[in-house]
Enzyme design. Sequence first.
Site, PDB file in Angstrom:
ATOM      1  N   ASN A   1       1.556 -16.206   0.100  1.00 39.28           N
ATOM      2  CA  ASN A   1       2.230 -16.273   1.637  1.00 39.28           C
ATOM      3  C   ASN A   1       1.713 -15.556   2.450  1.00 39.28           C
ATOM      4  O   ASN A   1       0.827 -14.697   2.211  1.00 39.28           O
ATOM      5  CB  ASN A   1       3.487 -15.644   1.240  1.00 39.28           C
ATOM      6  CG  ASN A   1       3.876 -14.294   1.028  1.00 39.28           C
ATOM      7  OD1 ASN A   1       3.640 -13.475   1.944  1.00 39.28           O
ATOM      8  ND2 ASN A   1       3.954 -13.887  -0.221  1.00 39.28           N
TER       9      ASN A   1
ATOM     10  N   LYS B   1      10.870  -3.380   5.747  1.00 40.81           N
ATOM     11  CA  LYS B   1      10.000  -3.497   6.649  1.00 40.81           C
ATOM     12  C   LYS B   1      10.370  -2.637   7.867  1.00 40.81           C
ATOM     13  O   LYS B   1      11.614  -1.919   7.973  1.00 40.81           O
ATOM     14  CB  LYS B   1      10.126  -5.075   7.276  1.00 40.81           C
ATOM     15  CG  LYS B   1       9.610  -6.181   6.604  1.00 40.81           C
ATOM     16  CD  LYS B   1       8.208  -5.888   6.233  1.00 40.81           C
ATOM     17  CE  LYS B   1       7.833  -6.945   4.907  1.00 40.81           C
ATOM     18  NZ  LYS B   1       6.460  -7.161   4.777  1.00 40.81           N
TER      19      LYS B   1
ATOM     20  N   LYS C   1      10.443  -1.968  -1.189  1.00 44.30           N
ATOM     21  CA  LYS C   1       9.799  -1.851  -0.060  1.00 44.30           C
ATOM     22  C   LYS C   1      10.642  -2.424   1.109  1.00 44.30           C
ATOM     23  O   LYS C   1      11.125  -3.670   0.738  1.00 44.30           O
ATOM     24  CB  LYS C   1       8.533  -2.469  -0.236  1.00 44.30           C
ATOM     25  CG  LYS C   1       7.609  -2.306   1.270  1.00 44.30           C
ATOM     26  CD  LYS C   1       6.280  -2.654   0.994  1.00 44.30           C
ATOM     27  CE  LYS C   1       6.108  -4.026   0.754  1.00 44.30           C
ATOM     28  NZ  LYS C   1       4.770  -4.659   0.866  1.00 44.30           N
TER      29      LYS C   1
ATOM     30  N   TYR D   1      13.337  -7.354   4.866  1.00 47.18           N
ATOM     31  CA  TYR D   1      13.097  -8.316   6.146  1.00 47.18           C
ATOM     32  C   TYR D   1      14.231  -8.132   7.263  1.00 47.18           C
ATOM     33  O   TYR D   1      15.392  -7.641   6.836  1.00 47.18           O
ATOM     34  CB  TYR D   1      12.722  -9.617   5.837  1.00 47.18           C
ATOM     35  CG  TYR D   1      11.434  -9.538   4.926  1.00 47.18           C
ATOM     36  CD1 TYR D   1      10.397  -9.809   5.830  1.00 47.18           C
ATOM     37  CD2 TYR D   1      11.552  -9.517   3.575  1.00 47.18           C
ATOM     38  CE1 TYR D   1       8.984 -10.128   5.036  1.00 47.18           C
ATOM     39  CE2 TYR D   1      10.361  -9.449   2.944  1.00 47.18           C
ATOM     40  CZ  TYR D   1       8.973  -9.924   3.724  1.00 47.18           C
ATOM     41  OH  TYR D   1       7.967 -10.022   2.728  1.00 47.18           O
TER      42      TYR D   1
ATOM     43  N   HIS E   1      -1.289  -7.881  -2.636  1.00 45.29           N
ATOM     44  CA  HIS E   1      -0.289  -8.504  -1.925  1.00 45.29           C
ATOM     45  C   HIS E   1      -0.277  -9.858  -2.822  1.00 45.29           C
ATOM     46  O   HIS E   1      -1.323 -10.364  -3.479  1.00 45.29           O
ATOM     47  CB  HIS E   1      -0.940  -8.778  -0.457  1.00 45.29           C
ATOM     48  CG  HIS E   1       0.006  -9.843   0.182  1.00 45.29           C
ATOM     49  ND1 HIS E   1      -0.506 -10.874   0.064  1.00 45.29           N
ATOM     50  CD2 HIS E   1       0.920  -9.555   0.925  1.00 45.29           C
ATOM     51  CE1 HIS E   1       0.211 -11.553   0.867  1.00 45.29           C
ATOM     52  NE2 HIS E   1       1.282 -10.874   1.489  1.00 45.29           N
TER      53      HIS E   1
ATOM     54  N   GLU F   1      -4.208  -6.072   2.890  1.00 40.58           N
ATOM     55  CA  GLU F   1      -3.592  -7.457   2.488  1.00 40.58           C
ATOM     56  C   GLU F   1      -4.430  -8.331   3.595  1.00 40.58           C
ATOM     57  O   GLU F   1      -4.265  -9.796   3.287  1.00 40.58           O
ATOM     58  CB  GLU F   1      -2.126  -7.630   2.219  1.00 40.58           C
ATOM     59  CG  GLU F   1      -1.617  -7.476   3.732  1.00 40.58           C
ATOM     60  CD  GLU F   1      -0.106  -7.671   3.670  1.00 40.58           C
ATOM     61  OE1 GLU F   1       0.463  -8.783   3.925  1.00 40.58           O
ATOM     62  OE2 GLU F   1       0.645  -6.795   3.040  1.00 40.58           O
TER      63      GLU F   1
ATOM     64  N   TYR G   1       8.489 -10.598  -4.779  1.00 39.73           N
ATOM     65  CA  TYR G   1       9.349 -10.747  -3.612  1.00 39.73           C
ATOM     66  C   TYR G   1      10.533 -11.491  -4.369  1.00 39.73           C
ATOM     67  O   TYR G   1      10.469 -13.086  -4.337  1.00 39.73           O
ATOM     68  CB  TYR G   1       8.631 -11.800  -2.549  1.00 39.73           C
ATOM     69  CG  TYR G   1       7.363 -11.465  -1.853  1.00 39.73           C
ATOM     70  CD1 TYR G   1       7.743 -10.567  -0.695  1.00 39.73           C
ATOM     71  CD2 TYR G   1       6.208 -11.544  -2.284  1.00 39.73           C
ATOM     72  CE1 TYR G   1       6.547 -10.134  -0.012  1.00 39.73           C
ATOM     73  CE2 TYR G   1       5.215 -11.243  -1.766  1.00 39.73           C
ATOM     74  CZ  TYR G   1       5.422 -10.509  -0.692  1.00 39.73           C
ATOM     75  OH  TYR G   1       3.954  -9.976   0.303  1.00 39.73           O
TER      76      TYR G   1
ATOM     77  N   ASP H   1       6.633  -0.955   5.468  1.00 36.40           N
ATOM     78  CA  ASP H   1       5.526  -1.529   5.701  1.00 36.40           C
ATOM     79  C   ASP H   1       5.847  -2.315   7.236  1.00 36.40           C
ATOM     80  O   ASP H   1       6.784  -2.725   7.638  1.00 36.40           O
ATOM     81  CB  ASP H   1       5.510  -2.957   4.999  1.00 36.40           C
ATOM     82  CG  ASP H   1       4.429  -4.036   5.107  1.00 36.40           C
ATOM     83  OD1 ASP H   1       3.495  -3.753   6.162  1.00 36.40           O
ATOM     84  OD2 ASP H   1       4.516  -4.970   4.549  1.00 36.40           O
ATOM     85  N   ALA H   2       4.742  -1.731   8.023  1.00 37.70           N
ATOM     86  CA  ALA H   2       4.787  -1.964   9.786  1.00 37.70           C
ATOM     87  C   ALA H   2       4.068  -3.400   9.831  1.00 37.70           C
ATOM     88  O   ALA H   2       4.038  -3.656  10.989  1.00 37.70           O
ATOM     89  CB  ALA H   2       4.108  -0.878  10.317  1.00 37.70           C
TER      90      ALA H   2
ATOM     91  N   LYS I   1     -21.951 -19.969   6.393  1.00 37.80           N
ATOM     92  CA  LYS I   1     -22.658 -18.757   7.011  1.00 37.80           C
ATOM     93  C   LYS I   1     -21.803 -17.532   6.824  1.00 37.80           C
ATOM     94  O   LYS I   1     -20.579 -17.740   6.631  1.00 37.80           O
ATOM     95  CB  LYS I   1     -22.792 -18.822   8.412  1.00 37.80           C
ATOM     96  CG  LYS I   1     -23.685 -19.870   9.105  1.00 37.80           C
ATOM     97  CD  LYS I   1     -23.784 -19.766  10.578  1.00 37.80           C
ATOM     98  CE  LYS I   1     -24.728 -18.608  11.042  1.00 37.80           C
ATOM     99  NZ  LYS I   1     -24.759 -18.722  12.447  1.00 37.80           N
TER     100      LYS I   1
ATOM    101  N   GLU J   1       2.700   1.539   4.919  1.00 38.26           N
ATOM    102  CA  GLU J   1       1.850   0.392   4.724  1.00 38.26           C
ATOM    103  C   GLU J   1       1.569  -0.318   6.029  1.00 38.26           C
ATOM    104  O   GLU J   1       2.108  -0.456   6.972  1.00 38.26           O
ATOM    105  CB  GLU J   1       2.541  -0.650   3.741  1.00 38.26           C
ATOM    106  CG  GLU J   1       1.622  -1.852   3.347  1.00 38.26           C
ATOM    107  CD  GLU J   1       2.356  -2.912   2.844  1.00 38.26           C
ATOM    108  OE1 GLU J   1       1.847  -4.093   2.878  1.00 38.26           O
ATOM    109  OE2 GLU J   1       3.040  -2.663   1.744  1.00 38.26           O
TER     110      GLU J   1
ATOM    111  N   ASP K   1      -5.762  -9.152  -1.148  1.00 32.82           N
ATOM    112  CA  ASP K   1      -4.824 -10.402  -2.107  1.00 32.82           C
ATOM    113  C   ASP K   1      -6.065 -10.976  -2.719  1.00 32.82           C
ATOM    114  O   ASP K   1      -6.787 -11.792  -1.972  1.00 32.82           O
ATOM    115  CB  ASP K   1      -4.167 -10.990  -1.197  1.00 32.82           C
ATOM    116  CG  ASP K   1      -3.317 -12.079  -1.959  1.00 32.82           C
ATOM    117  OD1 ASP K   1      -3.851 -12.970  -2.522  1.00 32.82           O
ATOM    118  OD2 ASP K   1      -2.147 -12.496  -1.542  1.00 32.82           O
TER     119      ASP K   1
ATOM    120  N   GLU L   1       2.837  -6.929  -6.581  1.00 28.87           N
ATOM    121  CA  GLU L   1       4.068  -6.881  -5.494  1.00 28.87           C
ATOM    122  C   GLU L   1       5.077  -8.031  -6.081  1.00 28.87           C
ATOM    123  O   GLU L   1       4.613  -8.813  -7.040  1.00 28.87           O
ATOM    124  CB  GLU L   1       3.493  -7.427  -4.106  1.00 28.87           C
ATOM    125  CG  GLU L   1       4.450  -7.444  -3.014  1.00 28.87           C
ATOM    126  CD  GLU L   1       4.132  -7.603  -1.693  1.00 28.87           C
ATOM    127  OE1 GLU L   1       4.504  -7.005  -0.717  1.00 28.87           O
ATOM    128  OE2 GLU L   1       2.871  -8.253  -1.633  1.00 28.87           O
TER     129      GLU L   1
END
Length: 390
Positions: free
Chosen positions: A54, A184, A182, A156, A323, A266, A344, A214-215, A101, A240, A293, A342
């Site tokens: 995600n 946000k 954790k 969240y 992540h 991440e 979710y 986590d910001a 490249k 974070e 990740d 992690e």
Amino acid sequence: MPKIVAIHESTVPISSSMSNAFISFQHMDCSIVAVVSDVIRDGRPVVGYGFNSNGRYSVGEILRRRIIPRLLQASPDDLLTDDESTFDPVRAWDIMMRDEKPGGHGERSVAVGVIDMALFDLVSKLAGQPLYRWLADRYGTDEPDNDVFVYAAGGYYAPGKGRRDLQDEIKGFLDQGYDVVKIKIGGADLTEDLDRIEAVLGVLDGEGSRLAVDANGRFDLDTALRYGEALQPYNLFWYEEPGDPLDYALHTTLAERYPGPLATGENLFSLADARNLLRYAGMRPDRDIIQIDPVLSYGLVEYLRILDMLRHRGWSTRRCIPHGGHQFSLHIAAALKLGGNESYPGEFQPTGGFADSAVIRDSRIGLTDTPGIGFEDKAELYKVFQALHA
């Protein structure tokens, strides 16, 4: 001599009404793939499956126009190990990156990572081993970990979500077996975010060491420092991604002033990015966490290179907690002795999360013995994968 006979790709929604400090997940989707071999077992071909974590959207155009055609047009011998007994994900990676490249990683790294996951699922299935044991045999130094630390990422922002709702969410995580959670920050002002932190700590018996924040890269330097000063007394599990993932100067300054653990990475997608993080961002190997990740950063082949670089610079793999919150990174964490993974709970379905039978105790989770990554143990996701090549 096995061959890849088809590669199918599609896009599935993993949307949610929630938001972090930077984005809404209302329209989030991801790419899924099925790599079909000519090896037949129990009357069916052995198939490897993959998807992207995600936070990055589907990458079907890159898969269809560049990555998949290169694999299908390659000589079958070029995709195999020296003894031609199975597929070699490293050689396949080189073919996927042919004529690309350096630099400008962007969504290309995601497309390669999706196929990389499917190839590792395929080769471990062909070996009849769960991926974590297959990886430990080839890349580990001893027995894999029997279980893996996991923390519940939540907290969240959502319309109408108040203090009591946040507390109920955290209580739900604890009931599921998580000890560390954790939430946000940065989607509200500092006063409101501190009130949210206090609300969560009320559920965690005041133990800041069980709470990470986590910001999502939201802050400029002044805001990052102001938050850091306010967060310091809580002795949090970590703080974070305070600023833009490429603003190494911001991170260095914060690390000089904030004594607690910092976590980031991440949104970095290559070995070169990881090297620059260590060179220029003030990362401290005794306390900070690297969250790159594997799926979003060109897959496990590149992630193995990153881990090797970290070891040579004096970092323990235990400082890496990827992540992603899914089965692939769980296998990687167990096999390569990372610091955890992690999670979710209930979000980003059908791809997110672990086996349907998974049990979490004291923020630790075991792995199944199902060959490959074990998507067959996640019923709704397995249905989606099977529909790709029915």
